[in-house]
Scaffold this motif. Structure first.
Motif, PDB file in Angstrom:
ATOM      1  N   PHE A  43     -37.797  60.375 104.417  1.00 22.99           N
ATOM      2  CA  PHE A  43     -37.916  61.534 105.308  1.00 22.99           C
ATOM      3  C   PHE A  43     -36.564  61.904 105.909  1.00 22.99           C
ATOM      4  CE2 PHE A  43     -38.406  62.466 109.973  1.00 22.99           C
ATOM      5  CZ  PHE A  43     -38.472  63.843 109.818  1.00 22.99           C
ATOM      6  N   VAL A  44     -35.869  60.933 106.503  1.00 23.30           N
ATOM      7  CA  VAL A  44     -34.603  61.274 107.161  1.00 23.30           C
ATOM      8  C   VAL A  44     -33.553  61.723 106.149  1.00 23.30           C
ATOM      9  CG1 VAL A  44     -35.029  59.856 109.199  1.00 23.30           C
ATOM     10  CG2 VAL A  44     -33.831  58.843 107.250  1.00 23.30           C
ATOM     11  N   GLU A  45     -33.599  61.148 104.934  1.00 21.17           N
ATOM     12  CA  GLU A  45     -32.613  61.569 103.931  1.00 21.17           C
ATOM     13  C   GLU A  45     -32.900  62.977 103.429  1.00 21.17           C
ATOM     14  OE1 GLU A  45     -30.331  60.098  99.869  1.00 21.17           O
ATOM     15  OE2 GLU A  45     -32.049  58.932 100.611  1.00 21.17           O
ATOM     16  N   MET A  46     -34.149  63.265 103.103  1.00 20.99           N
ATOM     17  CA  MET A  46     -34.476  64.603 102.601  1.00 20.99           C
ATOM     18  C   MET A  46     -34.249  65.672 103.666  1.00 20.99           C
ATOM     19  SD  MET A  46     -37.681  64.389  99.943  1.00 20.99           S
ATOM     20  CE  MET A  46     -38.888  63.731 101.083  1.00 20.99           C
ATOM     21  N   ALA A  47     -34.605  65.365 104.907  1.00 20.13           N
ATOM     22  CA  ALA A  47     -34.392  66.333 105.986  1.00 20.13           C
ATOM     23  C   ALA A  47     -32.902  66.566 106.211  1.00 20.13           C
ATOM     24  CB  ALA A  47     -35.057  65.831 107.263  1.00 20.13           C
ATOM     25  N   ALA A  48     -32.112  65.488 106.163  1.00 25.73           N
ATOM     26  CA  ALA A  48     -30.662  65.620 106.335  1.00 25.73           C
ATOM     27  C   ALA A  48     -30.065  66.456 105.211  1.00 25.73           C
ATOM     28  CB  ALA A  48     -30.013  64.237 106.384  1.00 25.73           C
ATOM     29  N   ILE A  49     -30.501  66.204 103.990  1.00 24.55           N
ATOM     30  CA  ILE A  49     -30.000  66.977 102.851  1.00 24.55           C
ATOM     31  C   ILE A  49     -30.363  68.457 102.993  1.00 24.55           C
ATOM     32  CG2 ILE A  49     -30.280  67.371 100.367  1.00 24.55           C
ATOM     33  CD1 ILE A  49     -30.519  64.319 100.046  1.00 24.55           C
ATOM     34  N   SER A  50     -31.579  68.730 103.449  1.00 24.96           N
ATOM     35  CA  SER A  50     -32.015  70.123 103.612  1.00 24.96           C
ATOM     36  C   SER A  50     -31.118  70.881 104.583  1.00 24.96           C
ATOM     37  CB  SER A  50     -33.463  70.164 104.114  1.00 24.96           C
ATOM     38  OG  SER A  50     -34.342  69.616 103.155  1.00 24.96           O
ATOM     39  N   LEU A  51     -30.779  70.238 105.694  1.00 23.61           N
ATOM     40  CA  LEU A  51     -29.914  70.893 106.677  1.00 23.61           C
ATOM     41  C   LEU A  51     -28.480  70.993 106.166  1.00 23.61           C
ATOM     42  CD1 LEU A  51     -31.198  69.322 110.025  1.00 23.61           C
ATOM     43  CD2 LEU A  51     -31.787  71.530 109.021  1.00 23.61           C
ATOM     44  N   SER A  52     -28.017  69.937 105.523  1.00 21.01           N
ATOM     45  CA  SER A  52     -26.649  69.933 104.997  1.00 21.01           C
ATOM     46  C   SER A  52     -26.456  71.014 103.939  1.00 21.01           C
ATOM     47  CB  SER A  52     -26.324  68.560 104.403  1.00 21.01           C
ATOM     48  OG  SER A  52     -25.095  68.583 103.715  1.00 21.01           O
ATOM     49  N   ASN A  53     -27.418  71.142 103.051  1.00 20.99           N
ATOM     50  CA  ASN A  53     -27.278  72.084 101.942  1.00 20.99           C
ATOM     51  C   ASN A  53     -27.313  73.551 102.387  1.00 20.99           C
ATOM     52  OD1 ASN A  53     -26.970  70.021 100.182  1.00 20.99           O
ATOM     53  ND2 ASN A  53     -28.895  70.308  99.088  1.00 20.99           N
ATOM     54  N   ALA A  54     -27.753  73.785 103.604  1.00 17.48           N
ATOM     55  CA  ALA A  54     -27.763  75.154 104.125  1.00 17.48           C
ATOM     56  C   ALA A  54     -26.373  75.604 104.573  1.00 17.48           C
ATOM     57  CB  ALA A  54     -28.735  75.261 105.290  1.00 17.48           C
ATOM     58  N   VAL A  55     -25.458  74.625 104.798  1.00 13.32           N
ATOM     59  CA  VAL A  55     -24.139  74.988 105.335  1.00 13.32           C
ATOM     60  C   VAL A  55     -22.966  74.357 104.577  1.00 13.32           C
ATOM     61  CG1 VAL A  55     -24.939  75.463 107.687  1.00 13.32           C
ATOM     62  CG2 VAL A  55     -24.341  73.110 107.046  1.00 13.32           C
ATOM     63  N   ASP A  56     -23.187  73.183 103.992  1.00 14.98           N
ATOM     64  CA  ASP A  56     -22.094  72.450 103.346  1.00 14.98           C
ATOM     65  C   ASP A  56     -22.171  72.660 101.835  1.00 14.98           C
ATOM     66  OD1 ASP A  56     -20.086  70.760 102.572  1.00 14.98           O
ATOM     67  OD2 ASP A  56     -20.895  68.964 103.556  1.00 14.98           O
ATOM     68  N   PHE A  57     -21.660  73.796 101.387  1.00 17.07           N
ATOM     69  CA  PHE A  57     -21.805  74.170  99.980  1.00 17.07           C
ATOM     70  C   PHE A  57     -20.964  73.292  99.050  1.00 17.07           C
ATOM     71  CE2 PHE A  57     -22.477  78.292 102.301  1.00 17.07           C
ATOM     72  CZ  PHE A  57     -23.857  78.234 102.224  1.00 17.07           C
ATOM     73  N   ALA A  58     -19.903  72.708  99.557  1.00 16.89           N
ATOM     74  CA  ALA A  58     -19.036  71.871  98.724  1.00 16.89           C
ATOM     75  C   ALA A  58     -19.768  70.634  98.218  1.00 16.89           C
ATOM     76  CB  ALA A  58     -17.793  71.462  99.505  1.00 16.89           C
ATOM     77  N   GLN A  59     -20.738  70.142  98.994  1.00 17.63           N
ATOM     78  CA  GLN A  59     -21.462  68.925  98.608  1.00 17.63           C
ATOM     79  C   GLN A  59     -22.908  69.210  98.199  1.00 17.63           C
ATOM     80  OE1 GLN A  59     -20.132  65.236 100.775  1.00 17.63           O
ATOM     81  NE2 GLN A  59     -19.941  66.671 102.482  1.00 17.63           N
ATOM     82  N   ARG A  60     -23.205  70.481  98.047  1.00 18.67           N
ATOM     83  CA  ARG A  60     -24.601  70.874  97.838  1.00 18.67           C
ATOM     84  C   ARG A  60     -25.175  70.360  96.512  1.00 18.67           C
ATOM     85  NH1 ARG A  60     -27.006  76.984  98.706  1.00 18.67           N
ATOM     86  NH2 ARG A  60     -29.203  76.455  98.353  1.00 18.67           N
ATOM     87  N   GLU A  61     -24.444  70.470  95.438  1.00 19.77           N
ATOM     88  CA  GLU A  61     -25.003  70.128  94.120  1.00 19.77           C
ATOM     89  C   GLU A  61     -25.426  68.663  94.002  1.00 19.77           C
ATOM     90  OE1 GLU A  61     -23.758  70.472  89.393  1.00 19.77           O
ATOM     91  OE2 GLU A  61     -22.785  71.762  90.877  1.00 19.77           O
ATOM     92  N   PRO A  62     -24.551  67.700  94.317  1.00 17.83           N
ATOM     93  CA  PRO A  62     -24.985  66.298  94.202  1.00 17.83           C
ATOM     94  C   PRO A  62     -26.089  65.944  95.188  1.00 17.83           C
ATOM     95  CG  PRO A  62     -22.800  66.432  95.188  1.00 17.83           C
ATOM     96  CD  PRO A  62     -23.121  67.795  94.667  1.00 17.83           C
ATOM     97  N   ARG A  63     -26.063  66.552  96.354  1.00 15.48           N
ATOM     98  CA  ARG A  63     -27.110  66.246  97.333  1.00 15.48           C
ATOM     99  C   ARG A  63     -28.451  66.849  96.922  1.00 15.48           C
ATOM    100  NH1 ARG A  63     -23.526  66.357 102.984  1.00 15.48           N
ATOM    101  NH2 ARG A  63     -22.527  64.345 102.505  1.00 15.48           N
TER     102      ARG A  63
END
Length: 220
Positions: free
Chosen positions: A32-52
């Motif tokens: 849960f915490v990993e998927m939620a963190a990835i969801s928020l990160s991928n909305a703003v951190d495009f440089a790391q979006r693909e692997p996440r």
């Protein structure tokens, strides 16, 4: 703000426990915490979006369609709990589920203790004002952030002094446990705390990854 009512925490615990048939509570919480963190990160951190995003899809495969519907509910309850006031919601959930007894005896500092320490360290409004006047913002470093309680308490103390921590605080937090990185990132993001959370070892100075909160990226 007052501490949020425990109902949202209880509902989060209930949802996690409800998925602990085919999965352990520990695994559900970590996912849960990993998927939620990835969801928020991928909305703003495009440089790391693909692997996440690839990592997100890897986790999703563990759950059925019905089970996956519970994860947005968990995030909703976490969001509402933090909207109710400053608190280490995920740290409380972690202990309520007794996950600390199942993983290396890991305990997080009680939030009330963190609040006391933050107030003692921060000083009064005039001291804070002098520090901000010197360069425009305060910096804080947390070498073993856990679920992020100390940083949340610091933001809480700054807020109580009538100062906007979202504009005048920047945090660098570190933890060697990736689960803690996800927990801290998630709570800092929802509280809009400008921060970089480093997955690394503060003693050996090794770094394995960086998580930039939306407040950090949006604030430049």
């Amino acid at each position: 703000k007052q501490r949020p009512p425990p109902e949202h925490r209880r509902q989060t615990c209930k949802l996690i426990s409800g998925l602990a048939g085919r999965h352990s509570q520990w695994q559900v919480f970590a996912d849960f915490v990993e998927m939620a963190a990835i969801s928020l990160s991928n909305a703003v951190d495009f440089a790391q979006r693909e692997p996440r995003e690839a990592r997100y899809m890897e986790i999703v495969k563990r759950y059925s369609a019905d089970e996956l519907q519970k994860f947005p509910e968990m995030l909703g309850h976490l969001t509402l709990a933090l909207e109710g006031g400053f608190d280490d919601v995920l740290g409380r959930v972690f202990h309520a589920l007794e996950l600390h007894n199942k993983y290396q005896g890991q305990y997080f500092s009680p939030y009330d203790l963190c609040r006391m320490m933050a107030k003692m360290t921060l000083g009064d409004a005039s001291e804070i004002g002098e520090k901000i006047a010197a360069r425009g913002f305060l910096t804080a470093s947390e070498p073993a952030c856990g679920s992020g309680a100390m940083v949340i308490a610091l933001a809480h103390a700054i807020h109580e002094q009538g100062i906007n921590y979202q504009q005048h605080l920047h945090v660098t937090a570190i933890d060697v446990d990736i689960k803690c990185v996800h927990m801290a990132y998630l709570q800092f993001s929802l509280l809009h705390i400008p921060a970089v959370i480093v997955h690394g070892n503060a003693i050996s100075m090794e770094e394995f990854g960086h998580w930039y909160t939306p407040a950090h990226i949006m604030g430049g």
